[in-house]
Design a protein around this motif. Structure first.
Motif, PDB file in Angstrom:
ATOM      1  N   GLU A   1       0.813  -1.219   0.000  1.00 57.14           N
ATOM      2  CA  GLU A   1       0.000   0.000   0.000  1.00 57.14           C
ATOM      3  C   GLU A   1       0.843   1.265   0.000  1.00 57.14           C
ATOM      4  O   GLU A   1       0.305   2.378  -0.093  1.00 57.14           O
ATOM      5  CB  GLU A   1      -0.941  -0.015   1.211  1.00 57.14           C
TER       6      GLU A   1
ATOM      7  N   PRO B   1      -3.721  -5.462   4.112  1.00 57.71           N
ATOM      8  CA  PRO B   1      -4.934  -5.079   4.855  1.00 57.71           C
ATOM      9  C   PRO B   1      -6.081  -4.618   3.961  1.00 57.71           C
ATOM     10  O   PRO B   1      -7.238  -4.946   4.214  1.00 57.71           O
ATOM     11  CB  PRO B   1      -4.433  -3.947   5.764  1.00 57.71           C
ATOM     12  N   HIS B   2      -5.759  -3.871   2.921  1.00 60.55           N
ATOM     13  CA  HIS B   2      -6.773  -3.394   1.975  1.00 60.55           C
ATOM     14  C   HIS B   2      -6.314  -3.767   0.571  1.00 60.55           C
ATOM     15  O   HIS B   2      -5.628  -2.976  -0.096  1.00 60.55           O
ATOM     16  CB  HIS B   2      -6.960  -1.882   2.118  1.00 60.55           C
ATOM     17  N   PRO B   3      -6.669  -4.975   0.099  1.00 60.67           N
ATOM     18  CA  PRO B   3      -6.111  -5.483  -1.159  1.00 60.67           C
ATOM     19  C   PRO B   3      -6.350  -4.580  -2.367  1.00 60.67           C
ATOM     20  O   PRO B   3      -5.456  -4.433  -3.207  1.00 60.67           O
ATOM     21  CB  PRO B   3      -6.807  -6.838  -1.331  1.00 60.67           C
TER      22      PRO B   3
ATOM     23  N   ASP C   1      -6.663  -1.342  -2.386  1.00 60.62           N
ATOM     24  CA  ASP C   1      -5.727  -0.227  -2.272  1.00 60.62           C
ATOM     25  C   ASP C   1      -4.318  -0.666  -2.672  1.00 60.62           C
ATOM     26  O   ASP C   1      -3.576   0.084  -3.321  1.00 60.62           O
ATOM     27  CB  ASP C   1      -5.710   0.314  -0.848  1.00 60.62           C
TER      28      ASP C   1
ATOM     29  N   ALA D   1     -11.579  -8.091  -7.589  1.00 62.84           N
ATOM     30  CA  ALA D   1     -10.646  -7.140  -6.973  1.00 62.84           C
ATOM     31  C   ALA D   1      -9.804  -6.434  -8.031  1.00 62.84           C
ATOM     32  O   ALA D   1      -9.622  -5.206  -7.986  1.00 62.84           O
ATOM     33  CB  ALA D   1      -9.751  -7.862  -5.972  1.00 62.84           C
TER      34      ALA D   1
END
Length: 263
Positions: A91, A113-115, A117, A180
């Motif tokens: 990230e 944590p935020h794929p 992103d 995603a």
């Protein structure tokens, strides 16, 4: 429980030795050309980056890795002057916009944590028309050594269900991966299975890597009191199918993904 990624020899015994043949298959599927600029995000001990150097004839490979011990192991694993490692995460990649032709990641995306992103950041550092790609284990079904571990752990204690990587990482299936990548703005998204044999010389060769504490399953195993850990070992031992030489022959499936940056 926090996943640990600090002891590189333990990681190599557990997953590193299997991630290298997956990296070879992945790069064959990716069909990269020579003289390209590469970034390996979450390069770990260097399984994918070193395979790029050996097989893809790159102009340069930059690894990005937050763990200092893993970054040091990646650097120590090759003396190729085209390779360097920078401290960073998926990230927050320490690179210029459009710096690379190909940005890849091996066995990393589900730990971001935020794929989405993370994928967007990978797109940022990839040139227009370049490729963002990677692979993740099929924890729910096809990565048999990890699947066997959690099936046994859950039989002994159903409270471990939320630790099971097949449950924790729903991203690691074809349609969630496609979704995603598309959400992150990538075009021409493809997902492809990669299967490699994982043959263990005997039960100790299968079991002892789970005691190294690196990653979710070994971290859980290390947290158990001795009697519960012994019960888990005995259940896995009783379920292991051996050939005439005592070997345990399993397979590991990863899902490879790729898309084109089209801004």
């Amino acid at each position: 429980m926090t996943d640990a990624w600090e002891i590189d020899p333990a990681y190599e015994r557990y997953i590193g030795r299997w991630s290298r043949p997956v990296a070879t298959q992945f790069l064959r599927w990716l069909a990269a050309g020579p003289d390209e600029m590469w970034c390996d995000v979450g390069c770990g001990t260097g399984a994918l980056a070193h395979t790029v150097l050996r097989t893809a004839d790159p102009a340069r490979v930059v690894g990005v890795e937050p763990s200092r011990p893993f970054a040091a192991a990646a650097r120590a694993g090759t003396d190729d002057p085209r390779f360097d490692v920078r401290s960073g995460t998926a990230e927050s990649i320490p690179a210029e916009d459009g710096e690379f032709d190909r940005v890849v990641s091996g066995l990393v995306l589900n730990f971001v944590p935020h794929p989405i992103d993370g994928l967007a950041e990978m797109c940022r550092v990839t040139r227009t028309g370049g490729t963002v790609a990677g692979y993740v284990w099929d924890y729910a079904e096809g990565m048999q050594m990890i699947r066997a571990f959690w099936d046994a752990a859950r039989e002994l204690d159903e409270a471990t269900a939320n630790l099971d990587e097949g449950v924790r990482f729903p991203l690691c299936r074809p349609q969630p991966l496609r979704d995603a990548l598309s959400t992150a703005g990538l075009a021409g998204v493809e997902v492809h299975p990669l299967d490699v044999p994982t043959v263990f010389a005997d039960f100790d060769d299968f079991w002892l890597p789970f005691l190294g504490g690196q990653g979710p399953a070994p971290g859980y195993c290390a947290s158990l009191p001795a009697l519960r850990r012994d019960a888990l070992r005995d259940l896995l031992d009783s379920r292991s199918r051996r050939d005439d030489a005592g070997r345990i022959a399993l397979t590991a499936r990863a899902w490879a993904f790729r898309g084109t940056v089209s801004r």
